[in-house]
Design an enzyme around this catalytic site. Structure first.
Site, PDB file in Angstrom:
ATOM      1  N   GLY A  92       0.759  -1.225   0.036  1.00 42.76           N
ATOM      2  CA  GLY A  92       0.063  -0.066   0.121  1.00 42.76           C
ATOM      3  C   GLY A  92       0.991   1.103   0.090  1.00 42.76           C
ATOM      4  N   ARG A  93       1.960   1.346   0.209  1.00 43.96           N
ATOM      5  CA  ARG A  93       3.010   2.297   0.110  1.00 43.96           C
ATOM      6  C   ARG A  93       4.422   2.028  -0.057  1.00 43.96           C
ATOM      7  NH1 ARG A  93       5.544   3.066   5.217  1.00 43.96           N
ATOM      8  NH2 ARG A  93       5.109   1.286   6.862  1.00 43.96           N
ATOM      9  N   ASP A 252       1.022 -11.476   7.078  1.00 38.93           N
ATOM     10  CA  ASP A 252       1.866 -10.470   6.158  1.00 38.93           C
ATOM     11  C   ASP A 252       3.020  -9.934   6.348  1.00 38.93           C
ATOM     12  OD1 ASP A 252      -0.306  -9.110   7.875  1.00 38.93           O
ATOM     13  OD2 ASP A 252       0.701  -7.204   6.521  1.00 38.93           O
ATOM     14  N   ASP A 262       9.496  -6.209   8.076  1.00 42.33           N
ATOM     15  CA  ASP A 262       8.289  -5.179   8.214  1.00 42.33           C
ATOM     16  C   ASP A 262       8.424  -4.637   9.674  1.00 42.33           C
ATOM     17  OD1 ASP A 262       7.570  -4.928   5.806  1.00 42.33           O
ATOM     18  OD2 ASP A 262       5.493  -5.533   6.095  1.00 42.33           O
TER      19      ASP A 262
END
Length: 485
Positions: A92-93, A252, A262
Site C-alpha cells: 500500500g505504500r 503478512d 516489516d
C-alpha cells in the site's frame, strides 16, 4: 558514470503472471535529502562506500529517477492481522523495484517504502514518515550486526513532503533489500480465493528462486514448507535470545525466507520482562515478547492451511510439529553461547531457565547483565550478585554457573573473549532511536549517523560512546510505540 548505472537487474518476480502485482511508478518526494545510508548494505550490491556521495542515490531513493533496468510494481497479498483474516492487503505504500544480482550470484530485492499510492493503499496515503523510516533502518542494520536474519536497509531519504499522522510529519522513503519479499500472506490470498493454479505458480517460483535445494526432494512442496518451518524456528530463537520484540507478527509480516521483516512498533527489552508489550495498539498482548514463539507457530499453521492444495494435511501437520523442538534447540544453543558454554551438558537447560527467572525477579537489564558476565573473571563472579535485587538468588545461581564453567576446556580468558563476541555492549534502545529521530526531524542527521556507526559494531567498546552503552533512566523504559507510520 554513476555506480548505480552498473547494477544488473534480473526482475524475475515481474515475469510472473500479472495477477501477482500491479505495475506503476513511484510518486516523487519534494526536496529530498539523504538522512543516512548503510555502507555494508551497499556492499551487498557491489557498490563502494563512497556511493553515498553520489547524487543519484538520493534521486532514485526519492522516486525522482527510475533505475535503468528496474520494473516497479506493487505486490498483492493478504494476511491474518491480530488473528483475523484480511482478504486483500498488498503493497500500500511501497514498490518492488526489481531484483539485482551481485557478483557472488546472490539476488537481492530492491523495495522502495513510502513510494506513494498504489491500488492496495486502501484508506492510506501511500507515504512513509521519517520517524518510521529511521526506526526500520536502525533495526535492520542493528539486527544484521547481531547476526540475526533480517531484511537490510540501504538508505533513508528525508524531504519537505508533509504527511499527516497524529500530526504533520516529514515524508520519507526507505530503500529496503531482501533476498525475497514473499510473505506467508502471498500464499494465503490465492488459497482463500481458491485460485489454486496461481498458488502452485507461486510455490514453483519460490522453489526455483529461493529454495532450489528442495527441488530434488521427492515432494518439493512439502520440502519447501519444512524449510520455512526450520528457518522460522531459527529466527524466533534469535529474537527470544536477544530480547527483540517484533510487535506486529501478522502473517503478512512473516517472511517466507525466514528473515525479520516489516518493522513497526518493535523494541529491544531493557529490563527482562517476559510479558512486555511494545505495540501501543496491542490491547490484549497478542504479540507480547513471551508469546512470539506461540504466534510464530500459529502463523506457520496458517501457511500450512494455505498449502493444503499442494501437500497432504497429515504431512503438513508432521512438519509443523517440528517447529517447537527446533526453536527450543536453537534457543538453548544461543543461550549457551551467551553464557560462554561450548558444549551441551545435563542441567544446561535448567541453568538458562533459572538465569532468566533471576533476571525477571530482579528486573535486571537483559543486555548489560549478559555483558557483565562476559567481563567478569570466573573467580570474581560472586561480585555480579550486587547487580541484582534478589541477592540471595543471584549468589545461588552464580555458584551453580561457576561450577558449570569448571567443565569447560578453554581458558577463562578465552571464555570471556568468546562471550564478548556474542553479548552486545551497545543496544538499539527506543529512547536512543527517538533522540536520533527528533534531531533528524530538524535536519540534524549527525546523532542518527553516530548511533548507526556505533551499533554497526555492537560488541566492541568504542571511544567516547559510554552514553550509548548506559542503561536508560526508569522513565525511558517500557516505551509503547505507535503503529502509525
Amino acid at each position: 558514470m554513476s555506480a548505480w548505472a552498473a547494477l544488473s537487474f534480473d526482475n524475475h518476480f515481474a515475469r510472473l503472471d500479472p495477477a501477482f502485482y500491479t505495475r506503476l511508478e513511484p510518486t516523487p518526494l519534494s526536496e529530498p535529502r539523504l538522512a543516512i545510508a548503510s555502507a555494508s548494505a551497499l556492499a551487498l550490491l557491489d557498490l563502494p562506500a563512497n556511493t553515498v556521495d553520489d547524487p543519484a542515490l538520493v534521486t532514485v531513493c526519492a522516486g525522482q529517477q527510475r533505475w535503468a533496468g528496474s520494473d516497479p510494481l506493487a505486490m498483492l497479498y493478504a494476511g491474518h492481522q491480530f488473528g483475523g483474516y484480511n482478504p486483500q492487503l498488498g503493497d500500500g505504500r511501497g514498490l518492488l523495484l526489481g531484483q539485482v544480482r551481485n557478483r557472488r550470484g546472490e539476488s537481492w530485492d530492491l523495495h522502495l517504502k513510502g513510494a506513494g499510492l498504489t491500488p492496495y493503499s486502501r484508506m492510506g496515503d501511500g507515504r512513509a514518515v521519517l520517524r518510521s523510516s529511521i526506526r526500520e533502518f536502525l533495526a535492520s542494520e542493528y539486527l544484521a550486526a547481531l547476526n540475526i536474519p533480517t531484511t537490510r536497509a540501504l538508505a533513508v531519504v528525508s524531504s519537505n513532503t508533509r504527511v499527516q499522522r497524529e500530526h504533520l510529519e516529514r515524508g520519507a522513503t526507505l530503500m529496503r533489500l531482501a533476498p525475497s519479499h514473499l510473505r506467508f500472506g502471498h500464499f494465503e490470498i490465492f488459497y482463500y480465493r481458491q485460485q489454486f493454479d496461481l498458488l502452485r505458480q507461486l510455490a514453483d517460483y519460490a522453489l526455483q528462486q529461493h529454495f532450489a535445494d528442495c527441488l530434488t526432494d521427492p515432494q518439493p512442496y512439502a520440502a519447501l514448507y519444512r524449510s520455512v518451518v526450520e528457518r522460522t524456528a531459527g529466527l524466533i530463537a534469535h529474537w527470544q535470545a536477544y530480547g527483540f520484540c517484533h510487535g506486529v507478527m501478522n502473517t503478512d509480516n512473516m517472511a517466507l525466507c525466514g528473515q525479520t521483516f516489516d518493522f513497526g512498533p518493535y523494541a529491544f527489552l531493557d529490563d527482562y520482562e517476559p510479558g512486555y508489550i511494545c505495540n501501543a495498539s496491542d490491547d490484549h498482548g497478542r504479540y507480547a515478547f513471551n508469546r512470539q514463539v506461540d504466534i510464530a507457530q500459529w502463523n506457520l499453521a496458517a501457511l500450512a492451511q494455505a498449502l493444503t492444495p499442494l501437500v497432504a494435511v497429515e504431512q503438513l501437520r508432521e512438519i509443523h510439529a517440528l517447529f517447537a523442538p527446533l526453536q527450543q534447540a536453537h534457543f538453548q544453543h544461543l543461550m549457551r553461547q551467551r553464557l560462554g558454554l561450548t558444549c551441551e551438558r545435563d542441567g544446561d537447560d535448567t541453568l538458562v531457565v533459572d538465569w532468566l527467572a533471576l533476571l525477571t525477579r530482579s528486573r535486571a537489564d537483559f543486555h548489560l547483565s549478559h555483558r557483565r558476565l562476559s567481563d567478569t573473571p570466573c573467580e570474581q563472579l560472586q561480585q555480579v550478585a550486587d547487580d541484582f535485587a534478589d541477592l540471595v538468588g543471584a549468589r545461588t545461581w552464580l555458584s551453580t554457573y561457576h561450577a558449570r564453567l569448571q567443565h569447560e576446556t578453554r581458558s577463562d580468558a578465552e571464555r570471556q573473549q568468546a562471550m564478548r563476541a556474542v553479548n552486545p555492549l551497545y543496544v538499539l534502545r527506543n529512547h536512543l532511536a527517538q533522540e536520533a529521530i527528533t534531531a533528524a526531524e530538524h535536519d540534524d542527521f549527525a546523532p542518527l549517523r553516530r548511533l548507526h556507526e556505533v551499533l554497526s559494531q555492537p560488541f566492541t567498546a568504542q571511544t567516547n560512546c559510554a552514553d550509548l552503552a548506559a542503561p536508560p533512566a526508569e522513565a525511558l523504559k517500557r516505551m509503547h510505540i505507535s503503529c502509525s507510520s
